[in-house]
Design a protein around this motif. Structure first.
Motif, PDB file in Angstrom:
ATOM      1  N   ALA A  64       0.847  -1.195   0.000  1.00 52.77           N
ATOM      2  CA  ALA A  64       0.000   0.000   0.000  1.00 52.77           C
ATOM      3  C   ALA A  64       0.880   1.241   0.000  1.00 52.77           C
ATOM      4  O   ALA A  64       1.870   1.306   0.721  1.00 52.77           O
ATOM      5  N   GLY A  65       0.531   2.217  -0.817  1.00 54.31           N
ATOM      6  CA  GLY A  65       1.336   3.428  -0.903  1.00 54.31           C
ATOM      7  C   GLY A  65       2.652   3.162  -1.607  1.00 54.31           C
ATOM      8  O   GLY A  65       3.718   3.389  -1.046  1.00 54.31           O
ATOM      9  N   SER A  66       2.577   2.662  -2.851  1.00 50.50           N
ATOM     10  CA  SER A  66       3.807   2.194  -3.504  1.00 50.50           C
ATOM     11  C   SER A  66       4.064   2.824  -4.866  1.00 50.50           C
ATOM     12  O   SER A  66       4.779   2.276  -5.684  1.00 50.50           O
ATOM     13  N   SER A  67       3.501   3.996  -5.111  1.00 53.10           N
ATOM     14  CA  SER A  67       3.720   4.637  -6.407  1.00 53.10           C
ATOM     15  C   SER A  67       4.941   5.546  -6.418  1.00 53.10           C
ATOM     16  O   SER A  67       5.310   6.105  -7.456  1.00 53.10           O
ATOM     17  N   ARG A  68       5.600   5.677  -5.263  1.00 49.35           N
ATOM     18  CA  ARG A  68       6.810   6.511  -5.200  1.00 49.35           C
ATOM     19  C   ARG A  68       7.557   6.205  -3.903  1.00 49.35           C
ATOM     20  O   ARG A  68       7.069   5.487  -3.028  1.00 49.35           O
ATOM     21  N   GLY A  69       8.745   6.754  -3.779  1.00 50.79           N
ATOM     22  CA  GLY A  69       9.504   6.686  -2.537  1.00 50.79           C
ATOM     23  C   GLY A  69       9.809   5.280  -2.051  1.00 50.79           C
ATOM     24  O   GLY A  69      10.113   4.377  -2.834  1.00 50.79           O
ATOM     25  N   ILE A  70       9.731   5.098  -0.739  1.00 50.99           N
ATOM     26  CA  ILE A  70      10.051   3.812  -0.109  1.00 50.99           C
ATOM     27  C   ILE A  70       9.162   2.703  -0.644  1.00 50.99           C
ATOM     28  O   ILE A  70       9.619   1.583  -0.885  1.00 50.99           O
ATOM     29  N   GLY A  71       7.875   3.008  -0.839  1.00 47.85           N
ATOM     30  CA  GLY A  71       6.955   1.992  -1.324  1.00 47.85           C
ATOM     31  C   GLY A  71       7.323   1.471  -2.696  1.00 47.85           C
ATOM     32  O   GLY A  71       7.307   0.256  -2.941  1.00 47.85           O
ATOM     33  N   LEU A  72       7.686   2.371  -3.604  1.00 50.56           N
ATOM     34  CA  LEU A  72       8.063   1.969  -4.962  1.00 50.56           C
ATOM     35  C   LEU A  72       9.351   1.155  -4.953  1.00 50.56           C
ATOM     36  O   LEU A  72       9.466   0.144  -5.662  1.00 50.56           O
TER      37      LEU A  72
ATOM     38  N   ARG B  28      -3.532   5.743  -5.463  1.00 58.45           N
ATOM     39  CA  ARG B  28      -4.881   6.313  -5.485  1.00 58.45           C
ATOM     40  C   ARG B  28      -5.309   6.678  -6.906  1.00 58.45           C
ATOM     41  O   ARG B  28      -6.459   6.493  -7.285  1.00 58.45           O
ATOM     42  N   ASN B  29      -4.351   7.212  -7.678  1.00 56.27           N
ATOM     43  CA  ASN B  29      -4.659   7.660  -9.026  1.00 56.27           C
ATOM     44  C   ASN B  29      -4.395   6.544 -10.024  1.00 56.27           C
ATOM     45  O   ASN B  29      -3.275   6.057 -10.138  1.00 56.27           O
ATOM     46  N   ASP B  30      -5.435   6.141 -10.749  1.00 56.57           N
ATOM     47  CA  ASP B  30      -5.324   5.039 -11.699  1.00 56.57           C
ATOM     48  C   ASP B  30      -4.258   5.286 -12.752  1.00 56.57           C
ATOM     49  O   ASP B  30      -3.393   4.437 -12.997  1.00 56.57           O
ATOM     50  N   ALA B  31      -4.333   6.456 -13.403  1.00 58.18           N
ATOM     51  CA  ALA B  31      -3.417   6.752 -14.508  1.00 58.18           C
ATOM     52  C   ALA B  31      -1.967   6.762 -14.037  1.00 58.18           C
ATOM     53  O   ALA B  31      -1.079   6.192 -14.687  1.00 58.18           O
ATOM     54  N   HIS B  32      -1.734   7.389 -12.893  1.00 59.40           N
ATOM     55  CA  HIS B  32      -0.370   7.453 -12.353  1.00 59.40           C
ATOM     56  C   HIS B  32       0.123   6.059 -11.974  1.00 59.40           C
ATOM     57  O   HIS B  32       1.255   5.671 -12.286  1.00 59.40           O
ATOM     58  N   GLY B  33      -0.737   5.287 -11.311  1.00 60.80           N
ATOM     59  CA  GLY B  33      -0.350   3.943 -10.897  1.00 60.80           C
ATOM     60  C   GLY B  33      -0.040   3.038 -12.076  1.00 60.80           C
ATOM     61  O   GLY B  33       0.929   2.273 -12.051  1.00 60.80           O
ATOM     62  N   LEU B  34      -0.873   3.109 -13.116  1.00 64.12           N
ATOM     63  CA  LEU B  34      -0.641   2.294 -14.313  1.00 64.12           C
ATOM     64  C   LEU B  34       0.664   2.684 -14.997  1.00 64.12           C
ATOM     65  O   LEU B  34       1.416   1.814 -15.469  1.00 64.12           O
TER      66      LEU B  34
ATOM     67  N   ILE C 156       3.349   4.064 -13.583  1.00 62.40           N
ATOM     68  CA  ILE C 156       4.470   3.618 -12.760  1.00 62.40           C
ATOM     69  C   ILE C 156       4.665   2.115 -12.897  1.00 62.40           C
ATOM     70  O   ILE C 156       5.796   1.616 -13.018  1.00 62.40           O
ATOM     71  N   THR C 157       3.558   1.374 -12.893  1.00 64.16           N
ATOM     72  CA  THR C 157       3.652  -0.085 -13.023  1.00 64.16           C
ATOM     73  C   THR C 157       4.271  -0.465 -14.363  1.00 64.16           C
ATOM     74  O   THR C 157       5.119  -1.369 -14.430  1.00 64.16           O
ATOM     75  N   LYS C 158       3.862   0.210 -15.431  1.00 67.62           N
ATOM     76  CA  LYS C 158       4.421  -0.076 -16.751  1.00 67.62           C
ATOM     77  C   LYS C 158       5.925   0.176 -16.768  1.00 67.62           C
ATOM     78  O   LYS C 158       6.697  -0.601 -17.344  1.00 67.62           O
ATOM     79  N   SER C 159       6.357   1.254 -16.116  1.00 65.25           N
ATOM     80  CA  SER C 159       7.791   1.565 -16.095  1.00 65.25           C
ATOM     81  C   SER C 159       8.572   0.491 -15.345  1.00 65.25           C
ATOM     82  O   SER C 159       9.682   0.124 -15.742  1.00 65.25           O
ATOM     83  N   VAL C 160       7.985  -0.053 -14.255  1.00 64.04           N
ATOM     84  CA  VAL C 160       8.650  -1.106 -13.491  1.00 64.04           C
ATOM     85  C   VAL C 160       8.686  -2.403 -14.302  1.00 64.04           C
ATOM     86  O   VAL C 160       9.710  -3.100 -14.340  1.00 64.04           O
ATOM     87  N   VAL C 161       7.582  -2.723 -14.969  1.00 62.12           N
ATOM     88  CA  VAL C 161       7.539  -3.917 -15.815  1.00 62.12           C
ATOM     89  C   VAL C 161       8.561  -3.800 -16.940  1.00 62.12           C
ATOM     90  O   VAL C 161       9.259  -4.772 -17.271  1.00 62.12           O
ATOM     91  N   ASP C 162       8.676  -2.609 -17.528  1.00 56.44           N
ATOM     92  CA  ASP C 162       9.639  -2.387 -18.607  1.00 56.44           C
ATOM     93  C   ASP C 162      11.092  -2.498 -18.127  1.00 56.44           C
ATOM     94  O   ASP C 162      11.995  -2.690 -18.935  1.00 56.44           O
ATOM     95  N   GLU C 163      11.293  -2.379 -16.818  1.00 55.65           N
ATOM     96  CA  GLU C 163      12.638  -2.559 -16.262  1.00 55.65           C
ATOM     97  C   GLU C 163      13.018  -4.035 -16.199  1.00 55.65           C
ATOM     98  O   GLU C 163      14.155  -4.370 -15.872  1.00 55.65           O
ATOM     99  N   GLY C 164      12.048  -4.902 -16.490  1.00 53.54           N
ATOM    100  CA  GLY C 164      12.333  -6.340 -16.499  1.00 53.54           C
ATOM    101  C   GLY C 164      11.645  -7.108 -15.397  1.00 53.54           C
ATOM    102  O   GLY C 164      12.072  -8.212 -15.039  1.00 53.54           O
ATOM    103  N   TYR C 165      10.544  -6.529 -14.863  1.00 56.05           N
ATOM    104  CA  TYR C 165       9.825  -7.193 -13.769  1.00 56.05           C
ATOM    105  C   TYR C 165       8.361  -7.409 -14.156  1.00 56.05           C
ATOM    106  O   TYR C 165       7.471  -6.665 -13.714  1.00 56.05           O
ATOM    107  N   PRO C 166       8.090  -8.432 -14.976  1.00 56.27           N
ATOM    108  CA  PRO C 166       6.717  -8.703 -15.408  1.00 56.27           C
ATOM    109  C   PRO C 166       5.828  -9.220 -14.280  1.00 56.27           C
ATOM    110  O   PRO C 166       4.615  -9.361 -14.466  1.00 56.27           O
TER     111      PRO C 166
END
Length: 245
Positions: A56-64, A82-88, A90-100
Motif C-alpha cells: 500500500a502506498g507504492s507509487s513513489r519513494g520507499i513503497g516503490l 490512489r490515481n489510476d493513470a499514475h499507478g498504471l 508507474i507499473t508499466k515503467s517497473v515492468v519495462d525494467e524487467g519485472y513482469p
C-alpha cells in the motif's frame, strides 16, 4: 496544564529529547543497506514466484523501491496508488525494467469501498496473499518546503530542533486526514486482507511502516497516555487532536 504540572514533566521531556537525539545520531552514522546486501540470502529463501506481496502506498519513494526489490527477488507484487493513470504508468515503467511479476490495482486507504474492491480482486486473481506492507502515509502538517530548503532545514532536523516552526503549520483537518490514512488506513487494510493471508510454514506476514515522526516521544506525556489506548478506541485520537488544535 498548570505551571506546577509542566515543571514536573520537564525532566521526562528532556530525557525523551536526549533519547531521540541519540537515535538520530546512530541512524546517520549507520551505513545504508543496498539491494546488493540482500543478494546472498538464497540459502534462507522461503518465497517463490507464487508468493504474493501487496504494498500500500507504492507509487513513489520507499513503497516503490520496496516493490522493485521484492520483484527483483522473484515475488509476485501488487503495486497500488490512489490515481489510476499514475499507478498504471508507474507499473508499466517497473515492468519495462524487467519485472513482469508486478501488477497494479487502484487503492485509496481512506475508502472502505476501495479497500474491499482490492481484496475482492486479490481473492479472484491470486486466491490470497502472503505479505501485506502498509506504507501509505502522509506527514499530517502543512509545510513550506521552499522555505525549508532555503533555510537548510530537513525533516530529521525538525525532530531534533522543534523550536523551528516557521513554515510549519497544523490544523484539525490536516491532522484528521493524517490519522485517517496513517492509522485508520492501515486498520482498514488489515481488517480486509487478514482473511486472505495464506497458511504458510514460513509464516505469512504484515509489515506496518512508520517513521520517527510517529514515535510517541513526539507527544506530551498526556498525549502518550491517550494514544496508547488507540487500539481499544480509535475515536479517542480525534478527540485528542480536537483538544490540541
Amino acid at each position: 496544564m498548570s505551571l506546577f504540572q509542566d515543571s514536573l514533566l520537564q525532566p521526562a521531556k528532556a530525557k525523551q529529547e536526549r533519547s531521540l537525539t541519540k537515535l538520530l545520531m546512530a541512524m546517520e552514522a549507520a551505513p545504508l543497506a543496498s539491494a546488493e546486501d540482500y543478494n546472498g540470502l538464497d540459502e534462507e529463501k522461503w518465497w517463490t514466484e507464487n508468493t504474493v506481496a501487496v504494498v500500500a502506498g507504492s507509487s513513489r519513494g520507499i513503497g516503490l523501491e520496496t516493490v522493485r526489490h521484492l520483484a527483483k527477488q522473484g515475488l509476485t507484487v501488487v503495486l497500488t496508488a490512489r490515481n489510476d493513470a499514475h499507478g498504471l504508468a508507474i507499473t508499466k515503467s517497473v515492468v519495462d525494467e524487467g519485472y513482469p511479476n508486478v501488477h497494479f490495482h487502484q487503492l485509496d486507504v481512506q475508502s472502505d469501498q476501495s479497500v474491499l474492491l482490492l481484496a475482492d480482486w486479490i481473492q479472484n486473481k491470486f486466491g490470497g496473499i502472503d505479505i501485506l506492507i502498509n506504507n501509505a502515509a502522509v506527514i499530517g502538517a502543512k509545510i513550506d518546503w521552499d522555505l525549508w530548503e532555503s533555510r537548510g532545514i530537513s525533516r530529521l532536523g525538525l525532530l531534533t530542533n522543534r523550536s523551528f516552526i516557521e513554515g510549519f503549520g497544523e490544523d484539525y483537518n490536516t491532522a484528521k486526514t493524517c490519522l485517517d490514512i496513517n492509522y485508520f488506513g492501515a486498520k482498514r487494510m488489515v481488517k480486509a486482507l487478514l482473511p486472505l493471508l495464506k497458511p504458510s510454514s514460513s509464516g505469512s506476514r504484515i509489515v506496518n511502516v512508520s517513521s520517527l515522526g510517529g514515535l510517541l516521544q513526539q507527544c506530551s506525556l498526556w498525549g502518550m497516555h491517550i494514544l496508547k489506548s488507540v487500539s481499544r478506541k480509535g475515536s479517542i485520537v480525534l478527540e485528542f487532536i480536537k483538544y490540541k488544535m
